[in-house]
Write an enzyme that holds these catalytic residues in place. Sequence first.
Site, PDB file in Angstrom:
ATOM      1  N   TYR A  20       0.870  -1.257   0.092  1.00  0.00           N
ATOM      2  CA  TYR A  20      -0.154  -0.040  -0.027  1.00  0.00           C
ATOM      3  C   TYR A  20       0.943   1.205  -0.160  1.00  0.00           C
ATOM      4  O   TYR A  20       1.778   1.273   0.513  1.00  0.00           O
ATOM      5  CB  TYR A  20      -0.862  -0.072   1.261  1.00  0.00           C
ATOM      6  CG  TYR A  20      -1.875   1.216   1.122  1.00  0.00           C
ATOM      7  CD1 TYR A  20      -2.962   1.643   0.431  1.00  0.00           C
ATOM      8  CD2 TYR A  20      -1.701   2.183   2.224  1.00  0.00           C
ATOM      9  CE1 TYR A  20      -3.656   2.567   0.300  1.00  0.00           C
ATOM     10  CE2 TYR A  20      -2.423   3.436   2.221  1.00  0.00           C
ATOM     11  CZ  TYR A  20      -3.401   3.285   1.389  1.00  0.00           C
ATOM     12  OH  TYR A  20      -4.229   4.608   1.398  1.00  0.00           O
TER      13      TYR A  20
ATOM     14  N   ASP B 162      -0.404  15.970   5.755  1.00  0.00           N
ATOM     15  CA  ASP B 162      -1.491  15.193   4.776  1.00  0.00           C
ATOM     16  C   ASP B 162      -2.720  16.181   4.659  1.00  0.00           C
ATOM     17  O   ASP B 162      -3.821  15.722   4.839  1.00  0.00           O
ATOM     18  CB  ASP B 162      -1.861  13.830   5.199  1.00  0.00           C
ATOM     19  CG  ASP B 162      -2.839  13.211   4.188  1.00  0.00           C
ATOM     20  OD1 ASP B 162      -2.641  13.405   2.919  1.00  0.00           O
ATOM     21  OD2 ASP B 162      -3.427  12.159   4.613  1.00  0.00           O
TER      22      ASP B 162
ATOM     23  N   ASP C  49      -2.827   5.705  -2.905  1.00  0.00           N
ATOM     24  CA  ASP C  49      -3.897   6.856  -2.277  1.00  0.00           C
ATOM     25  C   ASP C  49      -3.799   7.848  -3.330  1.00  0.00           C
ATOM     26  O   ASP C  49      -2.910   8.713  -3.477  1.00  0.00           O
ATOM     27  CB  ASP C  49      -3.433   6.911  -1.049  1.00  0.00           C
ATOM     28  CG  ASP C  49      -4.203   8.291  -0.206  1.00  0.00           C
ATOM     29  OD1 ASP C  49      -5.345   8.712  -0.910  1.00  0.00           O
ATOM     30  OD2 ASP C  49      -3.959   8.677   0.773  1.00  0.00           O
TER      31      ASP C  49
ATOM     32  N   ASP D  50      -5.879  10.626  -3.233  1.00  0.00           N
ATOM     33  CA  ASP D  50      -6.436  11.610  -2.771  1.00  0.00           C
ATOM     34  C   ASP D  50      -8.072  11.957  -3.390  1.00  0.00           C
ATOM     35  O   ASP D  50      -8.731  11.026  -3.451  1.00  0.00           O
ATOM     36  CB  ASP D  50      -5.800  12.830  -2.572  1.00  0.00           C
ATOM     37  CG  ASP D  50      -4.647  12.723  -1.764  1.00  0.00           C
ATOM     38  OD1 ASP D  50      -4.547  12.190  -0.797  1.00  0.00           O
ATOM     39  OD2 ASP D  50      -3.757  13.765  -1.738  1.00  0.00           O
TER      40      ASP D  50
ATOM     41  N   HIS E  83      -7.538   4.360  -4.736  1.00  0.00           N
ATOM     42  CA  HIS E  83      -8.724   4.961  -4.292  1.00  0.00           C
ATOM     43  C   HIS E  83      -8.737   6.548  -4.487  1.00  0.00           C
ATOM     44  O   HIS E  83      -7.709   6.996  -4.308  1.00  0.00           O
ATOM     45  CB  HIS E  83      -9.047   4.421  -2.899  1.00  0.00           C
ATOM     46  CG  HIS E  83      -7.915   4.815  -1.855  1.00  0.00           C
ATOM     47  ND1 HIS E  83      -7.827   6.019  -1.420  1.00  0.00           N
ATOM     48  CD2 HIS E  83      -6.921   4.122  -1.263  1.00  0.00           C
ATOM     49  CE1 HIS E  83      -6.746   6.158  -0.318  1.00  0.00           C
ATOM     50  NE2 HIS E  83      -6.033   5.058  -0.457  1.00  0.00           N
TER      51      HIS E  83
ATOM     52  N   GLU F 286     -11.452   9.565  -3.073  1.00  0.00           N
ATOM     53  CA  GLU F 286     -12.028  10.075  -1.994  1.00  0.00           C
ATOM     54  C   GLU F 286     -13.080  10.872  -2.097  1.00  0.00           C
ATOM     55  O   GLU F 286     -12.957  11.537  -3.240  1.00  0.00           O
ATOM     56  CB  GLU F 286     -11.174  10.273  -0.590  1.00  0.00           C
ATOM     57  CG  GLU F 286     -10.553  11.548  -0.766  1.00  0.00           C
ATOM     58  CD  GLU F 286      -9.319  11.426   0.274  1.00  0.00           C
ATOM     59  OE1 GLU F 286      -9.166  12.622   0.959  1.00  0.00           O
ATOM     60  OE2 GLU F 286      -8.616  10.599   0.257  1.00  0.00           O
TER      61      GLU F 286
ATOM     62  N   CYS G 226      -6.241  14.590   6.328  1.00  0.00           N
ATOM     63  CA  CYS G 226      -5.999  13.047   6.735  1.00  0.00           C
ATOM     64  C   CYS G 226      -7.243  12.279   7.333  1.00  0.00           C
ATOM     65  O   CYS G 226      -8.224  13.145   7.998  1.00  0.00           O
ATOM     66  CB  CYS G 226      -4.955  13.023   7.964  1.00  0.00           C
ATOM     67  SG  CYS G 226      -4.757  11.485   8.504  1.00  0.00           S
TER      68      CYS G 226
ATOM     69  N   ARG H 161     -13.403   5.757  -1.848  1.00  0.00           N
ATOM     70  CA  ARG H 161     -12.994   5.889  -0.464  1.00  0.00           C
ATOM     71  C   ARG H 161     -14.294   6.842  -0.099  1.00  0.00           C
ATOM     72  O   ARG H 161     -14.291   7.934  -0.458  1.00  0.00           O
ATOM     73  CB  ARG H 161     -11.675   6.288  -0.019  1.00  0.00           C
ATOM     74  CG  ARG H 161     -11.692   6.791   1.465  1.00  0.00           C
ATOM     75  CD  ARG H 161     -10.276   7.239   1.683  1.00  0.00           C
ATOM     76  NE  ARG H 161     -10.196   8.224   2.571  1.00  0.00           N
ATOM     77  CZ  ARG H 161      -9.210   8.804   3.115  1.00  0.00           C
ATOM     78  NH1 ARG H 161      -7.717   8.166   2.905  1.00  0.00           N
ATOM     79  NH2 ARG H 161      -9.217   9.936   4.118  1.00  0.00           N
TER      80      ARG H 161
ATOM     81  N   GLU I  94     -13.814   4.813   5.294  1.00  0.00           N
ATOM     82  CA  GLU I  94     -12.954   5.229   6.121  1.00  0.00           C
ATOM     83  C   GLU I  94     -13.620   5.524   7.726  1.00  0.00           C
ATOM     84  O   GLU I  94     -14.662   5.934   7.720  1.00  0.00           O
ATOM     85  CB  GLU I  94     -12.425   6.567   5.724  1.00  0.00           C
ATOM     86  CG  GLU I  94     -11.025   7.367   6.330  1.00  0.00           C
ATOM     87  CD  GLU I  94     -10.083   6.516   6.485  1.00  0.00           C
ATOM     88  OE1 GLU I  94      -9.946   5.466   7.308  1.00  0.00           O
ATOM     89  OE2 GLU I  94      -8.607   7.082   6.221  1.00  0.00           O
TER      90      GLU I  94
ATOM     91  N   ASN J 236      -8.974  -0.040   7.129  1.00  0.00           N
ATOM     92  CA  ASN J 236      -7.857   0.741   7.344  1.00  0.00           C
ATOM     93  C   ASN J 236      -7.440   0.688   8.690  1.00  0.00           C
ATOM     94  O   ASN J 236      -8.039   1.146   9.561  1.00  0.00           O
ATOM     95  CB  ASN J 236      -7.929   2.091   6.991  1.00  0.00           C
ATOM     96  CG  ASN J 236      -6.743   3.256   7.141  1.00  0.00           C
ATOM     97  OD1 ASN J 236      -5.819   2.456   7.646  1.00  0.00           O
ATOM     98  ND2 ASN J 236      -7.098   4.337   7.148  1.00  0.00           N
TER      99      ASN J 236
END
Length: 303
Positions: A48, A62, A89, A91, A116, A118, A126, A161, A195, A217
């Site tokens: 990951y 982040d 990731d 974002d 992914h 989101e 974050c 996500r 998440e 996660n």
Amino acid sequence: MLYGTTTPQAKRRALRERLASGELLRFPGAFNPLSARLIERKGFDGVYISGAVLAADLGLPDIGLTTLTEVAGRGEQIARMTELPAIIDADTGFGEPMNVARTIQTLENAGIAGAHIEDQINPKRCGHLDGKSVVDEDTALKRIRAAVEARRDPDFLIMARTDIRATEPGPGGLRLAVDRARALVDAGADAIFPEAMRTLEEFAAMREAVDVPLLANMTEFGKSELFSTEQLADIGMNIVIWPVSMLRIAMGATDRALDELHAEGHLAGKLDEMQHRAELYDLVDYESYNRFDSGVFNFEVRR
């Protein structure tokens, strides 16, 4: 020698096959290319690549400061070093739906197996911080539709996500997350990353709600309890990530070593905590480079 030999297409196909089996796949977070190779050597199922880790690698928080170029470039360096599939990731997709489309094709070119996207607003935060906000459902669905439309390899995994659970602390937040996950699946998402689920029961509720693979996660110091792989497998989760764990351990060890170096003036007391030179050389495969060098330069031209 150099990089992995498995093609990106083969990695993506293998990931799809493993996900179809229903087993729980373990994806520790790699904080650099060499750690990805170590993850493979230790027998894990995938790698990951965390946005939080990529930001921290640049000394940044982040909060959406990294760019597509930075993320894809570092993602390629990590993914090419291992035979394992890598999920990254991405974002919020780095912009509007057209940017999301470009993001997916760029990550395909980088050799990534899946990404992914989101549903947070820009700039994102974050996933386990307070004060997050999510976009409306129409915007979230457009991002996923753009990602699905843009991919050229049908095996590239498009994961959606949703961060909506944390926007409402009570049971209403879970209901909103379930509804959003269902809509994202209808929009074409191959998998769902819910998440900041707080309990095993919340993960189970999400499992009951959708038929696609689900990611858990297990980040430390966040809003979710830290469940074992056995617990997550028992409720039907398909992927578990430890996104920042290896970076946290490495930085914790570095912090303590620097304190000792400052206090003692040497690190003789830390030798048993270090990766030995021989282990490092084995991991980077020095011997193969030596053989290659010998084969290329130590030859005679017959006349």
